[in-house]
Design an enzyme around this catalytic site. Structure first.
Site, PDB file in Angstrom:
ATOM      1  N   CYS A  15     -47.765   4.152 -52.721  1.00  0.00           N
ATOM      2  CA  CYS A  15     -48.372   3.510 -53.647  1.00  0.00           C
ATOM      3  C   CYS A  15     -49.838   3.026 -53.453  1.00  0.00           C
ATOM      4  O   CYS A  15     -50.172   3.294 -52.407  1.00  0.00           O
ATOM      5  CB  CYS A  15     -47.679   1.986 -53.777  1.00  0.00           C
ATOM      6  SG  CYS A  15     -46.045   2.195 -54.053  1.00  0.00           S
ATOM      7  N   CYS A 264     -51.103   6.272 -40.032  1.00  0.00           N
ATOM      8  CA  CYS A 264     -50.263   7.327 -40.669  1.00  0.00           C
ATOM      9  C   CYS A 264     -51.491   8.263 -40.608  1.00  0.00           C
ATOM     10  O   CYS A 264     -52.308   8.275 -41.452  1.00  0.00           O
ATOM     11  CB  CYS A 264     -49.857   7.243 -41.892  1.00  0.00           C
ATOM     12  SG  CYS A 264     -49.341   8.674 -42.823  1.00  0.00           S
ATOM     13  N   SER A 316     -56.700  19.044 -52.212  1.00  0.00           N
ATOM     14  CA  SER A 316     -56.789  18.252 -51.018  1.00  0.00           C
ATOM     15  C   SER A 316     -57.088  19.103 -49.551  1.00  0.00           C
ATOM     16  O   SER A 316     -57.716  18.739 -48.752  1.00  0.00           O
ATOM     17  CB  SER A 316     -55.206  17.916 -50.602  1.00  0.00           C
ATOM     18  OG  SER A 316     -54.566  18.616 -50.875  1.00  0.00           O
ATOM     19  N   ASP A 383     -54.697  25.433 -45.970  1.00  0.00           N
ATOM     20  CA  ASP A 383     -53.973  24.542 -47.090  1.00  0.00           C
ATOM     21  C   ASP A 383     -53.404  23.463 -45.625  1.00  0.00           C
ATOM     22  O   ASP A 383     -53.728  23.506 -44.853  1.00  0.00           O
ATOM     23  CB  ASP A 383     -52.317  25.097 -47.150  1.00  0.00           C
ATOM     24  CG  ASP A 383     -51.919  24.107 -48.522  1.00  0.00           C
ATOM     25  OD1 ASP A 383     -52.430  23.222 -48.733  1.00  0.00           O
ATOM     26  OD2 ASP A 383     -50.791  24.673 -48.942  1.00  0.00           O
ATOM     27  N   ASP A 384     -53.307  22.174 -46.574  1.00  0.00           N
ATOM     28  CA  ASP A 384     -53.199  20.972 -45.511  1.00  0.00           C
ATOM     29  C   ASP A 384     -51.708  21.038 -44.846  1.00  0.00           C
ATOM     30  O   ASP A 384     -51.566  20.162 -43.540  1.00  0.00           O
ATOM     31  CB  ASP A 384     -53.461  19.590 -46.294  1.00  0.00           C
ATOM     32  CG  ASP A 384     -52.812  19.667 -47.668  1.00  0.00           C
ATOM     33  OD1 ASP A 384     -51.619  19.358 -47.483  1.00  0.00           O
ATOM     34  OD2 ASP A 384     -53.338  19.783 -48.711  1.00  0.00           O
ATOM     35  N   CYS A 474     -49.303   7.359 -35.955  1.00  0.00           N
ATOM     36  CA  CYS A 474     -48.210   7.844 -36.187  1.00  0.00           C
ATOM     37  C   CYS A 474     -48.226   9.225 -36.355  1.00  0.00           C
ATOM     38  O   CYS A 474     -48.876   9.773 -37.245  1.00  0.00           O
ATOM     39  CB  CYS A 474     -47.292   6.924 -37.360  1.00  0.00           C
ATOM     40  SG  CYS A 474     -45.705   7.798 -37.711  1.00  0.00           S
ATOM     41  N   CYS A 477     -43.481  12.524 -38.272  1.00  0.00           N
ATOM     42  CA  CYS A 477     -42.913  13.682 -38.875  1.00  0.00           C
ATOM     43  C   CYS A 477     -43.090  14.999 -38.470  1.00  0.00           C
ATOM     44  O   CYS A 477     -42.543  15.866 -38.723  1.00  0.00           O
ATOM     45  CB  CYS A 477     -43.526  13.666 -40.246  1.00  0.00           C
ATOM     46  SG  CYS A 477     -45.356  13.419 -40.595  1.00  0.00           S
TER      47      CYS A 477
HETATM   48 FE1  SF4 Z   1     -47.405   9.277 -41.795  1.00  0.00          FE
HETATM   49 FE2  SF4 Z   1     -45.568  11.171 -40.797  1.00  0.00          FE
HETATM   50 FE3  SF4 Z   1     -45.739   8.784 -39.655  1.00  0.00          FE
HETATM   51 FE4  SF4 Z   1     -44.841   8.994 -42.323  1.00  0.00          FE
HETATM   52  S1  SF4 Z   1     -43.976   9.938 -40.161  1.00  0.00           S
HETATM   53  S2  SF4 Z   1     -46.262   7.439 -41.472  1.00  0.00           S
HETATM   54  S3  SF4 Z   1     -46.377  10.623 -43.295  1.00  0.00           S
HETATM   55  S4  SF4 Z   1     -47.203  10.299 -39.696  1.00  0.00           S
END
Ligand code: SF4
Length: 497
Positions: A15, A264, A316, A383-384, A474, A477
């Protein structure tokens, strides 16, 4: 009927939020702010304005919300002029990561009236203890209007035993866990707050004599507002009545827990706009560094006279491609940036796409190649990120139709192998191409049918972002180290009846 949405081959953001306190054009500026934040959510949009009737001494919260883009929801200017009257407002662009996309009740901002007045809320992020809190509240008799995690925050505020409203808000914020960048509009204040990890961005700015708050600073640029600073992780910023721009808003904290800063990293890689400043750094600058790091790790050797060109997957990856070219040239590799892929920005929804041939058609409606640029060349495609890999496969196929001599695929992030619980919508692990190929890059290279494939390493990715003892990221992922405890994942539609 099945529909294949190629946009979903990229992680989707949760969002965009915008707020302004005491300005004669509050809702109009919120509209422009949301317009600039459209990339953060395209499913639905809404604005709430606060109007104080001096004669009747009554506060009114006016709301307009709807499905679709900002320009669809607010296509009638009289809505802004006549309905959304008042001197303060907050707005929200939605992409659903919690609560069904099709449930109109989930469109934010949410507004309630409780014993201490009106409350409106706009939330970016995902609560990781949503399931537990919702079932506790339901057991105590709370009736939920929506299936969104954000509604919980309103109930926790309303049920708090504290007497002062700001303490009720503090009390609620101390009970929720996970990712939240929040705007709360009350009868007497605009409150901006971020979780103690600072997963999602949230910036403070100034427009004329008023404070503005937005997910990204690009929302300030559209209205010539000035960026002041980020809302700090764990901070509760209270912008109140009678506080002039010269006097600073009150800054409180969510709890005594020390903020740990886990921004993030994907916001830099893909989500945020390159003209934004987030987490105290320009997105453009970081993306250039990501591209440079990629060229350092995976340069493409020139073994013959074939001309080498670098193209980006627009939009992007444009900035990262610039970084890749400049670093390649620095290393003595003659590589030229070219526009080899054109993106059609006006795709919208196309016909139902059940079959493979139709799927290819979908890519062709979104991208086209400049054949003269690609034919006979050594093409490096930047590409990203790669999620499912479906679009990448189709894109490579499309590029091959232009008869390049070689295709080298370069990605400015490591392979995605885990879901996000903090406000980004990734598919299940089984649908991630990196998981399907057991993390084997050679297997993925064969899947894509390219001459070489390289994903930026975790180390290089982290070298590209500003870091100090307070600034961490973070990367769950990619690496799986989630900064918080995670309760079992809730399906977006699980609570729908
Ligand atoms: Fe960002 Fe990946 Fe962490 Fe989610 S898991 S907050 S997309 S770095």
């Amino acid at each position: 009927m099945t529909s294949i949405d190629f946009k979903k081959d990229k992680p989707r953001c949760a969002c965009g939020i915008f707020g302004i306190y005491e300005h004669t054009q509050a809702s109009l500026l919120t509209y422009y702010g949301l317009h600039a934040l459209q990339h953060r959510g395209q499913e639905a949009s809404g604005i709430v304005s606060h109007y104080f009737d001096k004669e009747k001494k009554k506060h009114h919260f006016n709301t307009t919300k709807g499905m679709g883009l900002v320009t669809d929801v607010f296509k009638d200017y009289t809505v802004i002029q006549e309905q959304l009257v008042g001197s303060s407002s907050i707005g929200h662009n939605r992409y659903s990561t919690s609560g069904s996309a099709n449930n109109r009740l989930n469109i934010q901002p949410f507004v309630v009236n409780y014993r201490d007045g009106n409350l409106a809320i706009a939330h970016n992020g995902n609560l990781t203890n949503f399931r537990k809190l919702r079932s506790e509240l339901q057991n105590e008799g709370t009736i939920f209007q929506t299936t969104s995690d954000s509604e919980i925050i309103l109930h926790l505020i309303a049920r708090s035993k504290k007497t002062k409203q700001i303490e009720q808000i503090q009390d609620a914020l101390e009970q929720i866990e996970g990712a939240f960048s929040l705007l709360i509009l009350t009868d007497t204040a605009l409150i901006a707050t971020r979780d103690i990890y600072g997963f999602r961005p949230l910036a403070l700015g100034k427009k004329d004599d008023s404070y503005v708050v937005a997910s990204e600073s690009c929302a300030f640029d559209i209205m010539d507002a000035q960026y002041i600073r980020d809302i700090e992780p764990g901070e509760i910023l209270v912008i109140e009545n009678n506080i002039s721009i010269k006097k600073k808003p009150q800054s409180l904290h969510i709890s005594k827990q020390t903020p740990t800063h886990h921004h993030c990293i994907f916001e830099y890689i893909y989500f945020s706009r390159p003209d934004s400043q987030i987490f105290g750094e320009s997105v453009d600058k970081v993306r250039r560094k990501l591209g440079k790091g990629l060229a350092q790790e995976a340069p493409v050797a020139q073994e013959d006279d074939t001309k080498t060109i670098v193209i980006s997957v627009p939009d992007s990856s444009n900035t990262a491609a610039l970084g890749y070219v400049s670093e390649s040239n620095k290393k003595g590799i003659r590589a030229k940036l070219e526009i080899g892929l054109i993106r059609n920005h006006y795709v919208g929804r196309t016909f139902i796409q059940p079959e493979q041939a139709q799927r290819e058609m979908k890519v062709k409606t979104k991208y086209s190649t400049v054949k003269g640029v690609l034919k006979g060349r050594r093409v490096i495609v930047v590409d990203d990120s790669i999620v499912r890999g479906t679009t990448s496969k189709q894109l490579i196929k499309l590029l091959k139709e232009a008869q390049p001599k070689e295709i080298h695929f370069r990605i400015t992030s490591p392979p995605i192998v885990n879901s996000c619980h903090y406000g980004m919508d990734f598919p299940n692990k089984k649908d991630l191409i990196a998981c399907q190929c057991d993390g084997d890059i050679e297997k993925m290279r064969q899947e894509f049918g390219v001459d070489s494939l390289h994903f930026l390493s975790m180390e290089k990715m982290l070298e590209s972002v500003p870091r100090n003892e307070k600034k961490n990221y973070c990367t769950a992922c990619f690496g799986g180290a989630y900064p918080t405890q995670i309760e079992s994942t809730l399906n977006k539609d699980e609570l729908e009846v």
